[in-house]
Scaffold this motif. Structure first.
Motif: not given
Ligand SMILES: [Zn+2]
Ligand SMILES: [Zn+2]
Length: 267
Positions: A178, A181, A185, A211, A215, A218, A220
């Motif tokens: 996290k 991520a 971001k 995983c 991402y 977040a 990404v």
């Protein structure tokens, strides 16, 4: 399932890939890809490593090779010119010199080294026995964050690579992922779904589904890469990659041009 873009493939200049760029291009057209990007291993920054990356003085040849196929196949497929660049702490200025030396469309930043150890190199696989697996993962994620913070890279390559030979952490790394991520971001880097993991001992794509979800949550963004080192691997398992992306909640992926997002394509 196509068209999609394959942003991670190599050339024989790195010393451990086979097939001419033309063969990669022909395979890409054959499997219906919309766009590809060559992202061969950039010259190693801490010492010459023939067999792992091209040499610094081979860069012009690399550009000429790819420009040639780009021109000849322009009516059939879009071809981007990129590099996969190792991230090595302490060698940032040399890395920057390389990635600024040509108008690359994007740079994939990859952590293959923890200190001096190329932990994903089959030749040094024995070294895993001398390392604590949890420690390797923690160091790896710290390096991933550092690599994104350089601002050198548009895409972070295969972002759970330590699993390649099957070593799994025994501790919960959710917070670590996290935190990574969030840095991705904040720094604006994308990740890739890299299908090469399916062809390695671990037998799963990078990153793992749990995983990837972190991402995506977040914010990404995403690209796709086969990490082909042989022409027949171009676009390999992209149907599975797209399924994985969708199951993690992704609805689009990015296309780059001269290190800027050129467009977002719906999946
Ligand atoms: Zn390689
Ligand atoms: Zn790599």
């Amino acid at each position: 399932m196509f068209p999609y873009c394959d942003y991670h493939m190599h050339t024989p200049l790195c010393g451990h890939a086979t097939g001419s760029p033309e063969e990669y291009v022909k395979q890409a057209i054959k499997v219906g890809l919309k766009e590809i990007g060559f992202s061969d291993h950039a010259p190693m920054v801490h010492m010459p490593m023939p067999g792992i990356t091209m040499a610094f003085d081979e860069l012009p040849k690399y550009h000429t090779m790819i420009e040639d196929v780009r021109k000849r196949y322009a009516s059939q497929i879009s071809i981007k010119i990129a590099l996969e660049s190792d991230f090595l702490v302490g060698f940032e200025s040399k890395t920057k010199t390389i990635i600024d030396s040509y108008p690359y469309d994007y740079i994939i930043g990859s952590v293959h080294f923890i200190d001096d150890w190329a932990f994903d190199d089959p030749a040094t696989r024995e070294y895993w026995k001398k390392h604590d697996v949890n420690d390797v993962y923690l160091k790896y994620y710290a390096l991933l964050r550092k690599s994104a913070q350089t601002g050198f890279f548009q895409i972070i390559g295969h972002c759970d690579l330590p699993k390649k030979f099957g070593a799994r952490p025994s501790i919960d790394l959710t917070d670590e992922i996290k935190a990574t991520a969030k840095v991705f971001k904040d720094t604006g880097v994308a990740i890739e779904i890299n299908t090469a993991g399916l062809r390695k001992p671990i037998g799963e794509m990078y990153p793992a589904p749990n995983c990837l979800k972190i991402y995506r949550e977040a914010g990404v963004p995403l690209t796709f890469g086969s990490d082909a080192h042989h022409p027949e691997d171009v676009g390999k398992d992209f149907d599975k990659a797209v399924d994985l992306a969708k199951s993690a909640g992704y609805s689009e992926y990015l296309v780059f041009k001269q290190k800027k997002i050129e467009k977002r394509i719906k999946i």
